[in-house]
Design an enzyme around this catalytic site. Structure first.
Site, PDB file in Angstrom:
ATOM      1  CB  SER A  22      -1.011   0.052   1.303  1.00 38.83           C
ATOM      2  OG  SER A  22      -2.451  -0.961   0.771  1.00 38.83           O
ATOM      3  CB  THR A  67      -4.863  -4.875   6.298  1.00 40.49           C
ATOM      4  OG1 THR A  67      -4.456  -5.777   6.114  1.00 40.49           O
ATOM      5  CG2 THR A  67      -3.397  -4.633   7.007  1.00 40.49           C
ATOM      6  CE  LYS A  71      -8.785  -6.110   5.333  1.00 36.41           C
ATOM      7  NZ  LYS A  71      -8.986  -6.435   3.405  1.00 36.41           N
ATOM      8  N   GLY A 131     -14.654 -20.350  -1.776  1.00 34.29           N
ATOM      9  CA  GLY A 131     -13.971 -19.592  -0.724  1.00 34.29           C
ATOM     10  C   GLY A 131     -15.116 -18.881   0.644  1.00 34.29           C
ATOM     11  N   GLY A 134     -13.160 -13.740   4.460  1.00 29.35           N
ATOM     12  CA  GLY A 134     -13.392 -12.823   4.503  1.00 29.35           C
ATOM     13  C   GLY A 134     -13.383 -11.859   3.174  1.00 29.35           C
ATOM     14  CB  ALA A 135     -11.216 -12.321  -0.006  1.00 38.23           C
ATOM     15  CG  LEU A 227      -9.847 -12.609  -4.175  1.00 37.60           C
ATOM     16  CD1 LEU A 227     -10.412 -12.775  -5.828  1.00 37.60           C
ATOM     17  CD2 LEU A 227     -10.942 -12.566  -3.485  1.00 37.60           C
TER      18      LEU A 227
HETATM   19  P1  NAP Z   1      -9.922 -16.885   5.151  1.00 36.13           P
HETATM   20  O1  NAP Z   1     -10.661 -15.529   5.705  1.00 36.13           O
HETATM   21  O2  NAP Z   1      -8.997 -16.764   6.388  1.00 36.13           O
HETATM   22  O3  NAP Z   1     -10.410 -16.975   4.229  1.00 36.13           O
HETATM   23  C1  NAP Z   1      -9.335 -18.201   3.638  1.00 36.13           C
HETATM   24  C2  NAP Z   1     -10.120 -19.195   2.647  1.00 36.13           C
HETATM   25  O4  NAP Z   1      -9.781 -20.848   2.375  1.00 36.13           O
HETATM   26  C3  NAP Z   1     -11.463 -20.031   3.479  1.00 36.13           C
HETATM   27  O5  NAP Z   1     -12.680 -20.371   2.628  1.00 36.13           O
HETATM   28  C4  NAP Z   1     -10.798 -21.510   3.916  1.00 36.13           C
HETATM   29  O6  NAP Z   1     -12.188 -22.442   3.779  1.00 36.13           O
HETATM   30  C5  NAP Z   1     -10.168 -21.321   2.761  1.00 36.13           C
HETATM   31  N1  NAP Z   1      -9.012 -22.374   2.960  1.00 36.13           N
HETATM   32  C6  NAP Z   1      -7.754 -22.088   3.671  1.00 36.13           C
HETATM   33  N2  NAP Z   1      -6.994 -23.204   3.347  1.00 36.13           N
HETATM   34  C7  NAP Z   1      -7.758 -24.425   2.513  1.00 36.13           C
HETATM   35  C8  NAP Z   1      -8.063 -25.765   2.430  1.00 36.13           C
HETATM   36  N3  NAP Z   1      -5.820 -26.527   2.625  1.00 36.13           N
HETATM   37  N4  NAP Z   1      -8.373 -26.254   1.342  1.00 36.13           N
HETATM   38  C9  NAP Z   1      -9.185 -25.898   1.008  1.00 36.13           C
HETATM   39  N5  NAP Z   1      -9.862 -24.515   1.498  1.00 36.13           N
HETATM   40  C10 NAP Z   1      -9.073 -24.133   2.676  1.00 36.13           C
HETATM   41  O7  NAP Z   1      -8.431 -15.258   3.906  1.00 36.13           O
HETATM   42  P2  NAP Z   1      -9.339 -14.423   2.644  1.00 36.13           P
HETATM   43  O8  NAP Z   1      -9.180 -13.140   3.929  1.00 36.13           O
HETATM   44  O9  NAP Z   1     -10.771 -14.759   2.523  1.00 36.13           O
HETATM   45  O10 NAP Z   1      -8.300 -14.303   2.234  1.00 36.13           O
HETATM   46  C11 NAP Z   1      -8.740 -15.490   1.089  1.00 36.13           C
HETATM   47  C12 NAP Z   1      -7.369 -14.934  -0.386  1.00 36.13           C
HETATM   48  O11 NAP Z   1      -7.808 -13.934  -0.524  1.00 36.13           O
HETATM   49  C13 NAP Z   1      -5.603 -14.636   0.214  1.00 36.13           C
HETATM   50  O12 NAP Z   1      -5.421 -15.714  -0.423  1.00 36.13           O
HETATM   51  C14 NAP Z   1      -5.679 -13.538   0.281  1.00 36.13           C
HETATM   52  O13 NAP Z   1      -3.848 -12.898   0.099  1.00 36.13           O
HETATM   53  C15 NAP Z   1      -6.566 -12.894  -1.252  1.00 36.13           C
HETATM   54  N6  NAP Z   1      -7.140 -11.610  -1.117  1.00 36.13           N
HETATM   55  C16 NAP Z   1      -6.809 -10.499  -2.322  1.00 36.13           C
HETATM   56  C17 NAP Z   1      -6.732  -9.252  -2.197  1.00 36.13           C
HETATM   57  C18 NAP Z   1      -6.664  -8.327  -3.101  1.00 36.13           C
HETATM   58  O14 NAP Z   1      -6.343  -7.656  -3.280  1.00 36.13           O
HETATM   59  N7  NAP Z   1      -5.844  -9.023  -4.439  1.00 36.13           N
HETATM   60  C19 NAP Z   1      -7.744  -8.823  -0.674  1.00 36.13           C
HETATM   61  C20 NAP Z   1      -7.940  -9.159   0.141  1.00 36.13           C
HETATM   62  C21 NAP Z   1      -8.001 -10.759  -0.172  1.00 36.13           C
HETATM   63  P3  NAP Z   1     -12.404 -22.995   5.602  1.00 36.13           P
HETATM   64  O15 NAP Z   1     -13.738 -21.834   6.033  1.00 36.13           O
HETATM   65  O16 NAP Z   1     -13.001 -24.134   5.203  1.00 36.13           O
HETATM   66  O17 NAP Z   1     -10.752 -22.718   6.738  1.00 36.13           O
END
Ligand code: NAP
Length: 288
Positions: A22, A67, A71, A131, A134-135, A227
């Protein structure tokens, strides 16, 4: 840019903040637009969010990004919340107003702008959303608010998929989110989907994994949006391309959530050419 008595300060609060891009996005924007603005990361310890927000106001900060993991927590420390952020239940941008800060969520409009910029439409589409974190929640709200046909929300933990679907359907009044267990992907209808990959599977350094590794699934995907942006080609993206789909990574989402925050702080519109110049600089900086 010279930092002087007129410099306005913005920043990021989170924990950790050490690897954030950022500051690069915002300081590059300020430089390109000749704004006297500096953006700094602030590492905030657990339990210190109210003091950090109060301190930021006292120090005349123009705005903050928020972040992980603050949030939701930050919502208790601000004086106004934008309707969209309230619905999503997550704030990633604070804008200085009389007496405190107003909270916004720019992740969701950031993703929408990123998709538009890549020529991806979600209106009227059938979407597979992978998924329920949060995202993914924010993506589900985006899809519902943009009138997608249906969103099949697949998650490893079915309970979380059910909870997100229920919440988004209720809050938007649209019954368009259909929760499913990730392992049931074979029972998706036999048609072509836009797939949005919102799990953390495949992210650096675990780059040799995709959340679904069966080519049969990818035969149903015409476009895949991951993402994740590091690596710039995830295994999910590779598998989409192997079945002749188009695939995109999430760096433009990161860029546009920042651009929308910058627009809110400075009450202006960033020209698209400037956004794309920052994007180019960001890719070079990250060696993507
Ligand atoms: P989060 O809240 O921790 O959620 C993680 C998700 O991944 C959950 O649905 C979880 O499933 C799933 N997961 C994790 N390990 C897994 C596995 N081994 N097999 C199957 N599912 C699995 O994370 P988040 O904040 O939503 O972020 C998710 C991704 O989006 C990250 O990679 C982050 O870097 C990316 N992101 C990108 C941006 C951008 O600006 N491009 C913004 C935000 C996020 P369970 O619920 O079953 O645990």
């Amino acid at each position: 840019m010279e930092i002087n008595g007129y410099t306005r300060t913005c920043g990021l609060i989170g924990n950790p903040v050490e690897h954030t891009m950022s500051p690069f996005i915002h300081n590059t924007l300020a430089h390109m637009l000749s704004h006297n603005l500096a953006y700094v990361p602030f590492h905030v310890e657990q339990g210190q969010v109210p003091d950090a927000v109060k301190g930021a106001y006292a120090l005349n900060l123009l705005g903050l990004n928020v972040t992980v993991p603050y949030k939701s927590e930050v919502m208790a420390s601000i004086c106004q919340i934008d309707d969209l952020a309230k619905k999503i239940g997550a704030v990633n941008t604070l804008v200085r107003v009389e007496g405190g800060f107003k909270g916004y969520n720019t992740d969701m409009p950031g993703l929408y702008r990123a998709m538009c910029s890549e020529g991806i439409r979600i209106e009227g589409e059938d979407v597979v959303l992978l998924g329920a974190g949060g995202a993914a929640r924010a993506v589900a709200f985006l899809c519902a608010s943009k009138n997608v046909a249906r969103v099949y929300l697949l998650n490893r933990s079915l309970a979380k998929a059910l909870a997100v679907a229920k919440e988004v359907n209720e809050k938007t009044g649209k019954e368009c989110i259909y929760p499913m267990a990730l392992s049931d992907y074979r029972s998706l209808p036999d048609k072509k989907f836009l797939a949005i990959q919102a799990t953390s599977v495949g992210m650096y350094p675990n780059m040799d994994k995709a959340v679904i590794e069966d080519q049969e699934f990818y035969q149903k995907i015409h476009t895949g949006y991951d993402l994740i942006y590091r690596p710039s080609e995830t295994k999910f993206m590779k598998m989409v391309k192997e079945q002749d789909g188009k695939a995109f990574h999430g760096l433009k989402m990161l860029l546009y959530q920042g651009i929308i925050a910058y627009e809110l702080w400075n009450k202006l519109s960033v020209p698209e050419e400037t956004a794309l110049e920052v994007y180019q600089a960001l890719k070079e900086k990250m060696e993507l």
